[in-house]
Design a protein around this motif. Sequence first.
Motif, PDB file in Angstrom:
ATOM      1  N   LEU A   1       0.819  -1.213   0.000  1.00 45.49           N
ATOM      2  CA  LEU A   1       0.000   0.000   0.000  1.00 45.49           C
ATOM      3  C   LEU A   1       0.856   1.268   0.000  1.00 45.49           C
ATOM      4  O   LEU A   1       0.392   2.328  -0.433  1.00 45.49           O
ATOM      5  CB  LEU A   1      -0.939   0.005   1.206  1.00 45.49           C
ATOM      6  N   GLN A   2       2.089   1.165   0.474  1.00 48.17           N
ATOM      7  CA  GLN A   2       2.963   2.333   0.573  1.00 48.17           C
ATOM      8  C   GLN A   2       3.920   2.443  -0.613  1.00 48.17           C
ATOM      9  O   GLN A   2       4.922   3.159  -0.543  1.00 48.17           O
ATOM     10  CB  GLN A   2       3.754   2.266   1.882  1.00 48.17           C
ATOM     11  N   GLN A   3       3.604   1.790  -1.720  1.00 50.34           N
ATOM     12  CA  GLN A   3       4.481   1.839  -2.891  1.00 50.34           C
ATOM     13  C   GLN A   3       4.578   3.257  -3.474  1.00 50.34           C
ATOM     14  O   GLN A   3       3.595   3.989  -3.558  1.00 50.34           O
ATOM     15  CB  GLN A   3       3.963   0.896  -3.968  1.00 50.34           C
ATOM     16  N   ASP A   4       5.790   3.609  -3.849  1.00 54.23           N
ATOM     17  CA  ASP A   4       6.043   4.873  -4.548  1.00 54.23           C
ATOM     18  C   ASP A   4       5.777   4.635  -6.031  1.00 54.23           C
ATOM     19  O   ASP A   4       6.702   4.467  -6.832  1.00 54.23           O
ATOM     20  CB  ASP A   4       7.491   5.310  -4.300  1.00 54.23           C
ATOM     21  N   TYR A   5       4.491   4.597  -6.394  1.00 55.88           N
ATOM     22  CA  TYR A   5       4.107   4.279  -7.766  1.00 55.88           C
ATOM     23  C   TYR A   5       2.916   5.142  -8.157  1.00 55.88           C
ATOM     24  O   TYR A   5       1.932   5.248  -7.414  1.00 55.88           O
ATOM     25  CB  TYR A   5       3.748   2.797  -7.881  1.00 55.88           C
ATOM     26  N   LEU A   6       2.995   5.757  -9.329  1.00 59.33           N
ATOM     27  CA  LEU A   6       1.963   6.713  -9.731  1.00 59.33           C
ATOM     28  C   LEU A   6       0.745   6.054 -10.371  1.00 59.33           C
ATOM     29  O   LEU A   6      -0.313   6.669 -10.460  1.00 59.33           O
ATOM     30  CB  LEU A   6       2.566   7.736 -10.697  1.00 59.33           C
TER      31      LEU A   6
ATOM     32  N   VAL B   1      -1.082  -5.696 -15.816  1.00 64.00           N
ATOM     33  CA  VAL B   1       0.202  -6.056 -15.210  1.00 64.00           C
ATOM     34  C   VAL B   1      -0.107  -6.778 -13.897  1.00 64.00           C
ATOM     35  O   VAL B   1      -0.865  -6.280 -13.062  1.00 64.00           O
ATOM     36  CB  VAL B   1       1.087  -4.827 -14.944  1.00 64.00           C
ATOM     37  N   ILE B   2       0.465  -7.964 -13.735  1.00 70.30           N
ATOM     38  CA  ILE B   2       0.237  -8.793 -12.557  1.00 70.30           C
ATOM     39  C   ILE B   2       1.538  -8.889 -11.760  1.00 70.30           C
ATOM     40  O   ILE B   2       2.561  -9.349 -12.284  1.00 70.30           O
ATOM     41  CB  ILE B   2      -0.218 -10.217 -12.939  1.00 70.30           C
ATOM     42  N   CYS B   3       1.502  -8.459 -10.521  1.00 69.80           N
ATOM     43  CA  CYS B   3       2.677  -8.543  -9.652  1.00 69.80           C
ATOM     44  C   CYS B   3       2.394  -9.567  -8.559  1.00 69.80           C
ATOM     45  O   CYS B   3       1.482  -9.386  -7.758  1.00 69.80           O
ATOM     46  CB  CYS B   3       2.977  -7.174  -9.044  1.00 69.80           C
ATOM     47  N   ARG B   4       3.152 -10.640  -8.539  1.00 70.99           N
ATOM     48  CA  ARG B   4       2.932 -11.676  -7.534  1.00 70.99           C
ATOM     49  C   ARG B   4       3.803 -11.421  -6.308  1.00 70.99           C
ATOM     50  O   ARG B   4       5.012 -11.229  -6.403  1.00 70.99           O
ATOM     51  CB  ARG B   4       3.266 -13.059  -8.099  1.00 70.99           C
TER      52      ARG B   4
ATOM     53  N   PRO C   1       9.786   0.168  -1.077  1.00 71.27           N
ATOM     54  CA  PRO C   1       8.819   1.168  -1.544  1.00 71.27           C
ATOM     55  C   PRO C   1       8.821   1.393  -3.055  1.00 71.27           C
ATOM     56  O   PRO C   1       7.827   1.843  -3.608  1.00 71.27           O
ATOM     57  CB  PRO C   1       9.249   2.442  -0.797  1.00 71.27           C
ATOM     58  N   THR C   2       9.917   1.082  -3.728  1.00 70.02           N
ATOM     59  CA  THR C   2      10.001   1.323  -5.175  1.00 70.02           C
ATOM     60  C   THR C   2       9.938   0.028  -5.987  1.00 70.02           C
ATOM     61  O   THR C   2      10.225   0.030  -7.181  1.00 70.02           O
ATOM     62  CB  THR C   2      11.305   2.063  -5.522  1.00 70.02           C
ATOM     63  N   TYR C   3       9.576  -1.064  -5.356  1.00 72.64           N
ATOM     64  CA  TYR C   3       9.628  -2.371  -6.027  1.00 72.64           C
ATOM     65  C   TYR C   3       8.762  -2.403  -7.287  1.00 72.64           C
ATOM     66  O   TYR C   3       9.225  -2.777  -8.369  1.00 72.64           O
ATOM     67  CB  TYR C   3       9.190  -3.473  -5.060  1.00 72.64           C
ATOM     68  N   ILE C   4       7.490  -2.029  -7.168  1.00 72.65           N
ATOM     69  CA  ILE C   4       6.586  -2.110  -8.320  1.00 72.65           C
ATOM     70  C   ILE C   4       7.013  -1.131  -9.410  1.00 72.65           C
ATOM     71  O   ILE C   4       7.023  -1.468 -10.599  1.00 72.65           O
ATOM     72  CB  ILE C   4       5.130  -1.865  -7.889  1.00 72.65           C
ATOM     73  N   LYS C   5       7.401   0.073  -9.019  1.00 74.02           N
ATOM     74  CA  LYS C   5       7.867   1.066  -9.988  1.00 74.02           C
ATOM     75  C   LYS C   5       9.059   0.535 -10.781  1.00 74.02           C
ATOM     76  O   LYS C   5       9.097   0.619 -12.018  1.00 74.02           O
ATOM     77  CB  LYS C   5       8.255   2.353  -9.257  1.00 74.02           C
ATOM     78  N   THR C   6      10.023  -0.036 -10.072  1.00 77.11           N
ATOM     79  CA  THR C   6      11.218  -0.562 -10.733  1.00 77.11           C
ATOM     80  C   THR C   6      10.873  -1.749 -11.627  1.00 77.11           C
ATOM     81  O   THR C   6      11.375  -1.855 -12.757  1.00 77.11           O
ATOM     82  CB  THR C   6      12.260  -0.988  -9.681  1.00 77.11           C
ATOM     83  N   ALA C   7      10.007  -2.638 -11.148  1.00 81.09           N
ATOM     84  CA  ALA C   7       9.632  -3.811 -11.930  1.00 81.09           C
ATOM     85  C   ALA C   7       8.945  -3.425 -13.236  1.00 81.09           C
ATOM     86  O   ALA C   7       9.251  -3.969 -14.306  1.00 81.09           O
ATOM     87  CB  ALA C   7       8.721  -4.716 -11.105  1.00 81.09           C
TER      88      ALA C   7
ATOM     89  N   TRP D   1      13.153 -12.109 -17.315  1.00 78.58           N
ATOM     90  CA  TRP D   1      14.289 -11.228 -17.039  1.00 78.58           C
ATOM     91  C   TRP D   1      14.557 -11.131 -15.535  1.00 78.58           C
ATOM     92  O   TRP D   1      13.663 -10.832 -14.741  1.00 78.58           O
ATOM     93  CB  TRP D   1      14.002  -9.837 -17.595  1.00 78.58           C
ATOM     94  N   PHE D   2      15.809 -11.377 -15.167  1.00 77.07           N
ATOM     95  CA  PHE D   2      16.260 -11.219 -13.777  1.00 77.07           C
ATOM     96  C   PHE D   2      16.981  -9.891 -13.618  1.00 77.07           C
ATOM     97  O   PHE D   2      17.801  -9.525 -14.462  1.00 77.07           O
ATOM     98  CB  PHE D   2      17.216 -12.357 -13.392  1.00 77.07           C
ATOM     99  N   ASP D   3      16.681  -9.182 -12.526  1.00 75.70           N
ATOM    100  CA  ASP D   3      17.402  -7.950 -12.217  1.00 75.70           C
ATOM    101  C   ASP D   3      17.574  -7.854 -10.697  1.00 75.70           C
ATOM    102  O   ASP D   3      16.588  -7.878  -9.954  1.00 75.70           O
ATOM    103  CB  ASP D   3      16.640  -6.727 -12.725  1.00 75.70           C
ATOM    104  N   PRO D   4      18.830  -7.766 -10.230  1.00 72.81           N
ATOM    105  CA  PRO D   4      19.073  -7.722  -8.780  1.00 72.81           C
ATOM    106  C   PRO D   4      18.523  -6.474  -8.109  1.00 72.81           C
ATOM    107  O   PRO D   4      18.462  -6.415  -6.871  1.00 72.81           O
ATOM    108  CB  PRO D   4      20.606  -7.784  -8.676  1.00 72.81           C
ATOM    109  N   ALA D   5      18.128  -5.477  -8.913  1.00 65.57           N
ATOM    110  CA  ALA D   5      17.524  -4.273  -8.318  1.00 65.57           C
ATOM    111  C   ALA D   5      16.176  -4.587  -7.682  1.00 65.57           C
ATOM    112  O   ALA D   5      15.687  -3.829  -6.832  1.00 65.57           O
ATOM    113  CB  ALA D   5      17.345  -3.198  -9.392  1.00 65.57           C
TER     114      ALA D   5
END
Length: 324
Positions: free
Chosen positions: A30-35, A90-93, A102-108, A203-207
Motif C-alpha cells: 500500500l505504501q508503494q512509490d508508484y503513480l 500487469v500482474i505482480c505476484r 517502496p520502489t519495487y513495483i515502480k522498478t519492476a 528477465w532477472f534484475d538484482p535491483a
Amino acid sequence: MNDSTAPAVSVILPILNEDQDLENCISAILQQDYLGEIEIILALGPSKDKTNQIADDLAAKNSRIKLVSNPSGQTAKGLNLAVKESSYEVICRIDGHSEISPTYIKTAVEIMLKTGAVNVGGVMYADSSSGLQRTIAQAMRSKLGVGPSKFHTGGSAGESETVYLGTFKKAAILKAGGFDERYIRAQDWELNHRMRAQGGLIWFDPALKVTYRPRKSISKLAKQYFQYGRWRRVIARQHSKTTNYRYLAPPVAVIANAMSLIAGVFINPILFAPFISYVILLVIGGLIIGQQVLDKFFMPLVLATMHISWGVGFLTSPKKLFKG
C-alpha cells in the motif's frame, strides 16, 4: 513514468497461515512509490490461524484490497483465482511472508517496459534478526546452502530461466494457460518454462529485492526442502533437458554419504572419509557464513537439513505425485 503512462497493476497473493507477516506485507504494498493504480487481491486458503480475520479487517479499511476464496489452499489454484479476478494488465505476484521495498513495483514495471519481458523478478532475500530463523536466512543466501542460483544469491541482470515471484504481463499468463494446478510446488518455474517456450522473455534484475521470512524451525525447514526436492524430481521427469548439476548435487550427496557410512561400518573405517569430509565442509562453511556465534554453531545443522531433505525428497519422489 507519470500517472498517465504508468500502467495499473494487480498485486496477487496466495495466502495461507500468514498471520505473523500479512499486515507488514500488505502495508509495504500500500505504501508503494508508484503513480499508477494498484489493486491487491488476496486468495485466501483455509488458514488455521488468524490470517483470514486479519485479511477481512484490512479489506474493510481499504477498498483497493479484494478477497477471493481459495478452499483448496493450494498456491497454483489461488494464483489462478486471483488472476481471474484481476482488473489490470500487469500482474505482480507477492507472497504473504515477504516484504517489498517502496520502489519495487515502480522498478519492476520500468524494467518490464524497457526489456519487453513477459516476466521480471529479482532476489529472494531471506532475512531475519532473531534466533534460528536468522541462521536459516543466512544459509538460504549462501551458495553452499542453495547453489549458484541468482535469485537466491544475486548476480547480473539478464535473461533467466526463472525468477522469484515475478511481475508479469497478464496476457502472457493467459496465453500460456495460467499456473498448472497439478504442481503443488515449482509452479512458478513451470509457468516461466511455458512462457519461454512461446517466445517470452524472462528477465532477472538484482535491483528487484524481496525480503523473505524463512521457516523458524528445523522441522519446518526440513519439510519445506523435502517438498522442493520432490517437485524438482517431477520437473526432471516432465522436462528432462532442464536438469543440471545444481539440482543433482543434493541427491548425489545423500547417496554418497549413505554409502560412505555403510561402507565404513561393514568394510573399512577408512571409507568414512567422504562422510567426514562432508561434515568438515559444513563446519567450515558454517564458520564462514554464520554472522554471529550461534549462527556459526547451528549453521552445519541447517545446511545439512537443507541438503539432505532436498536430496531425499528428490530420490523418493513418486511418479504418481504428478497427475499428468
